[in-house]
Write an enzyme that holds these catalytic residues in place. Sequence first.
Site, PDB file in Angstrom:
ATOM      1  N   GLU A   1      30.286  33.326   3.389  1.00 38.01           N
ATOM      2  CA  GLU A   1      30.952  33.457   2.085  1.00 38.01           C
ATOM      3  C   GLU A   1      31.038  34.943   1.728  1.00 38.01           C
ATOM      4  OE1 GLU A   1      28.384  31.223  -0.495  1.00 38.01           O
ATOM      5  OE2 GLU A   1      29.138  29.304   0.268  1.00 38.01           O
TER       6      GLU A   1
ATOM      7  N   GLY B   1      39.395  57.686  31.447  1.00 42.94           N
ATOM      8  CA  GLY B   1      39.845  58.916  30.803  1.00 42.94           C
ATOM      9  C   GLY B   1      40.885  58.595  29.729  1.00 42.94           C
TER      10      GLY B   1
ATOM     11  N   THR C   1      24.224  38.583  13.472  1.00 45.47           N
ATOM     12  CA  THR C   1      24.268  39.976  13.935  1.00 45.47           C
ATOM     13  C   THR C   1      23.149  40.228  14.956  1.00 45.47           C
ATOM     14  OG1 THR C   1      22.752  40.731  12.222  1.00 45.47           O
ATOM     15  CG2 THR C   1      25.112  40.739  11.662  1.00 45.47           C
ATOM     16  N   SER C   2      23.224  41.382  15.613  1.00 45.12           N
ATOM     17  CA  SER C   2      22.154  41.743  16.560  1.00 45.12           C
ATOM     18  C   SER C   2      20.802  41.819  15.856  1.00 45.12           C
ATOM     19  CB  SER C   2      22.467  43.094  17.221  1.00 45.12           C
ATOM     20  OG  SER C   2      23.515  42.951  18.143  1.00 45.12           O
TER      21      SER C   2
ATOM     22  N   GLU D   1      28.364  35.113  14.435  1.00 47.37           N
ATOM     23  CA  GLU D   1      27.383  34.136  14.936  1.00 47.37           C
ATOM     24  C   GLU D   1      25.962  34.720  14.906  1.00 47.37           C
ATOM     25  OE1 GLU D   1      28.576  31.234  17.382  1.00 47.37           O
ATOM     26  OE2 GLU D   1      30.713  31.629  17.171  1.00 47.37           O
TER      27      GLU D   1
HETATM   28  C1  LIG Z   1      36.410  38.375  13.045  1.00 48.92           C
HETATM   29  C2  LIG Z   1      35.306  37.583  12.429  1.00 48.92           C
HETATM   30  C3  LIG Z   1      35.277  36.201  12.614  1.00 48.92           C
HETATM   31  C4  LIG Z   1      34.284  35.435  12.012  1.00 48.92           C
HETATM   32  N1  LIG Z   1      34.301  34.063  12.133  1.00 48.92           N
HETATM   33  C5  LIG Z   1      33.459  33.314  11.391  1.00 48.92           C
HETATM   34  C6  LIG Z   1      33.575  31.888  11.357  1.00 48.92           C
HETATM   35  O1  LIG Z   1      34.422  31.301  12.036  1.00 48.92           O
HETATM   36  N2  LIG Z   1      32.747  31.192  10.524  1.00 48.92           N
HETATM   37  C7  LIG Z   1      31.804  31.791   9.751  1.00 48.92           C
HETATM   38  O2  LIG Z   1      31.111  31.088   9.021  1.00 48.92           O
HETATM   39  N3  LIG Z   1      31.651  33.142   9.779  1.00 48.92           N
HETATM   40  C8  LIG Z   1      32.459  33.908  10.570  1.00 48.92           C
HETATM   41  N4  LIG Z   1      32.334  35.280  10.578  1.00 48.92           N
HETATM   42  C9  LIG Z   1      31.347  35.903   9.731  1.00 48.92           C
HETATM   43  C10 LIG Z   1      30.142  36.492  10.490  1.00 48.92           C
HETATM   44  O3  LIG Z   1      29.366  35.455  11.021  1.00 48.92           O
HETATM   45  C11 LIG Z   1      29.388  37.381   9.506  1.00 48.92           C
HETATM   46  O4  LIG Z   1      30.163  38.561   9.338  1.00 48.92           O
HETATM   47  C12 LIG Z   1      27.979  37.735   9.991  1.00 48.92           C
HETATM   48  O5  LIG Z   1      27.151  36.604   9.948  1.00 48.92           O
HETATM   49  C13 LIG Z   1      27.332  38.839   9.172  1.00 48.92           C
HETATM   50  O6  LIG Z   1      27.407  38.573   7.815  1.00 48.92           O
HETATM   51  P1  LIG Z   1      27.997  39.711   6.826  1.00 48.92           P
HETATM   52  O7  LIG Z   1      29.273  40.194   7.400  1.00 48.92           O
HETATM   53  O8  LIG Z   1      28.014  39.153   5.462  1.00 48.92           O
HETATM   54  O9  LIG Z   1      26.972  40.885   6.944  1.00 48.92           O
HETATM   55  P2  LIG Z   1      25.602  41.057   6.123  1.00 48.92           P
HETATM   56  O10 LIG Z   1      24.792  39.814   6.209  1.00 48.92           O
HETATM   57  O11 LIG Z   1      25.905  41.597   4.776  1.00 48.92           O
HETATM   58  O12 LIG Z   1      24.864  42.157   6.999  1.00 48.92           O
HETATM   59  C14 LIG Z   1      25.183  43.556   6.884  1.00 48.92           C
HETATM   60  C15 LIG Z   1      24.150  44.328   7.733  1.00 48.92           C
HETATM   61  O13 LIG Z   1      22.833  44.067   7.236  1.00 48.92           O
HETATM   62  C16 LIG Z   1      22.028  43.561   8.306  1.00 48.92           C
HETATM   63  N5  LIG Z   1      21.057  42.601   7.769  1.00 48.92           N
HETATM   64  C17 LIG Z   1      21.294  41.553   6.934  1.00 48.92           C
HETATM   65  N6  LIG Z   1      20.155  40.898   6.694  1.00 48.92           N
HETATM   66  C18 LIG Z   1      19.188  41.504   7.420  1.00 48.92           C
HETATM   67  C19 LIG Z   1      17.786  41.302   7.609  1.00 48.92           C
HETATM   68  N7  LIG Z   1      17.132  40.283   7.016  1.00 48.92           N
HETATM   69  N8  LIG Z   1      17.107  42.164   8.412  1.00 48.92           N
HETATM   70  C20 LIG Z   1      17.767  43.174   9.054  1.00 48.92           C
HETATM   71  N9  LIG Z   1      19.077  43.425   8.915  1.00 48.92           N
HETATM   72  C21 LIG Z   1      19.774  42.592   8.109  1.00 48.92           C
HETATM   73  C22 LIG Z   1      22.982  42.923   9.273  1.00 48.92           C
HETATM   74  O14 LIG Z   1      22.440  42.789  10.584  1.00 48.92           O
HETATM   75  C23 LIG Z   1      24.149  43.894   9.205  1.00 48.92           C
HETATM   76  O15 LIG Z   1      23.883  45.001  10.026  1.00 48.92           O
HETATM   77  C24 LIG Z   1      33.284  36.066  11.238  1.00 48.92           C
HETATM   78  C25 LIG Z   1      33.297  37.474  11.090  1.00 48.92           C
HETATM   79  C26 LIG Z   1      34.284  38.214  11.666  1.00 48.92           C
HETATM   80  C27 LIG Z   1      34.288  39.705  11.455  1.00 48.92           C
END
Ligand SMILES: Cc1cc2nc3c(=O)[nH]c(=O)nc-3n(C[C@H](O)[C@H](O)[C@H](O)COP(=O)(O)OP(=O)(O)OC[C@H]3O[C@@H](n4cnc5c(N)ncnc54)[C@H](O)[C@@H]3O)c2cc1C
Length: 387
Positions: free
Chosen positions: A127, A340, A366-367, A364
């Site tokens: 969301e 290059g 983040t790292s 799915e």
């Molecule tokens: C092209 C694309 C396709 C996607 N497709 C789907 C989909 O089909 N369905 C769906 O539901 N979602 C989808 N997503 C969403 C994706 O899964 C989320 O972007 C992802 O889970 C990260 O959430 P966020 O972007 O809100 O980042 P945030 O959660 O705001 O994270 C921002 C940063 O903070 C870090 N962070 C957050 N919490 C912690 C913690 N506790 N400890 C350490 N670091 C933390 C994260 O690792 C990241 O570096 C998609 C995203 C993209 C870009």
Amino acid sequence: MDFALTDEQRLIKETARAFTDNEIVPRARDNDRNAHFDTELVAKIAAQGYLGAIVPQDYGGAGLDYLSYGLVVEEIGRGDSSMRTVVSVQTSLVCSAIVRWGTDEQKQRYLPKLCSGEWLGCFGLTEPDTGSDAANQRTRARKTDSGWVIDGAKMWISMGNVADLALIFAQTDPEKAHKGLACFLVETDGNDGYQPQEIHGKLGLHGSDTAAISLSDCEVPADAMLGDIGDGFKIAMTSLESGRYSVAAGCVGICQGCVDYCVNYAKERHQFGRPIASFQLVQGMLADMKVETDAARMLVYRAAYLKDTGQPNSTETSIAKLYATEAANRCATTAIQVLGGSGYVDDHPVERYFRDVRVTTLYEGTSQIQKLIIGRALTGINALIPS
Ligand SMILES: Cc1cc2nc3c(=O)[nH]c(=O)nc-3n(C[C@H](O)[C@H](O)[C@H](O)COP(=O)(O)OP(=O)(O)OC[C@H]3O[C@@H](n4cnc5c(N)ncnc54)[C@H](O)[C@@H]3O)c2cc1C
């Protein structure tokens, strides 16, 4: 330990390789340039049985094991990550949830359509204000006499604009926290409460469809719930465990694509009167990519083995996802270095690999989230629970 593929798995890999080279690769650059979600190509992928690869044959799927599924996804990932995303979402995020949590009625109703590609699905978890902290859903579902009404918003949803069926996660009772979470099967056709909007300006995956979805008085019948109230988070994790595997396998494909392309290029490109492949520093880059590719592939195979033998594999799947996605990012960067200046334009696929691969360490989980899952397994301490 036996690292050999069975004859059947080898055939599945060779078939997927030929299909990718004949059908996906020739369209990838134009689809990327035109930001075109290629439904014709999706239909061809479906006709191969790849959209329901791991779904039992009784429900229209191909009934493949996870290793075979990974081999297919690796090949498609080598060809085009936008199309690999379609396979990962439809097969792992949508179908696997219905296979695991659906009633027989729900399975009969949706799986054959999804496996054949007649319907496309999407997975609506993220969301605008809820990303990594996925349990904290702001979308609300309210019980009515005839079913449920859902209100809220979803963000970054792959295939959200084209989906016939949307898995929508929502909170039924905020006081119950994760015990109030539920997952709904929302049929989008004629449902005015489901309003998707295309997200423009992405760094990569230009050939994939990505939506922001508004849910406003979105009505669904009582039997639209997948599982029960309180199962929502578990359903999301089931899907993601399969999805992370799929992303990891796709990234092995990107790594392999980088190796293949760079080896050929380095042997043909001459500088200082010799092929650049004869320079030790260039060979070093090729070797680094090859090691990363093999290591990523072995981690994916291990996760597949655990899945196929019914053993717990959340941690190993996260390890494969973390390593393969980071490795593919490094390989794509190195591949541009090998080419290059030529690597900087889309005459060569490494430019697209470089842009497309970037999202794989984000979606799915983040790292950082994968590291917290691995750290939780090592220490027994769950850093993902808010204090
Ligand atoms: C092209 C694309 C396709 C996607 N497709 C789907 C989909 O089909 N369905 C769906 O539901 N979602 C989808 N997503 C969403 C994706 O899964 C989320 O972007 C992802 O889970 C990260 O959430 P966020 O972007 O809100 O980042 P945030 O959660 O705001 O994270 C921002 C940063 O903070 C870090 N962070 C957050 N919490 C912690 C913690 N506790 N400890 C350490 N670091 C933390 C994260 O690792 C990241 O570096 C998609 C995203 C993209 C870009």
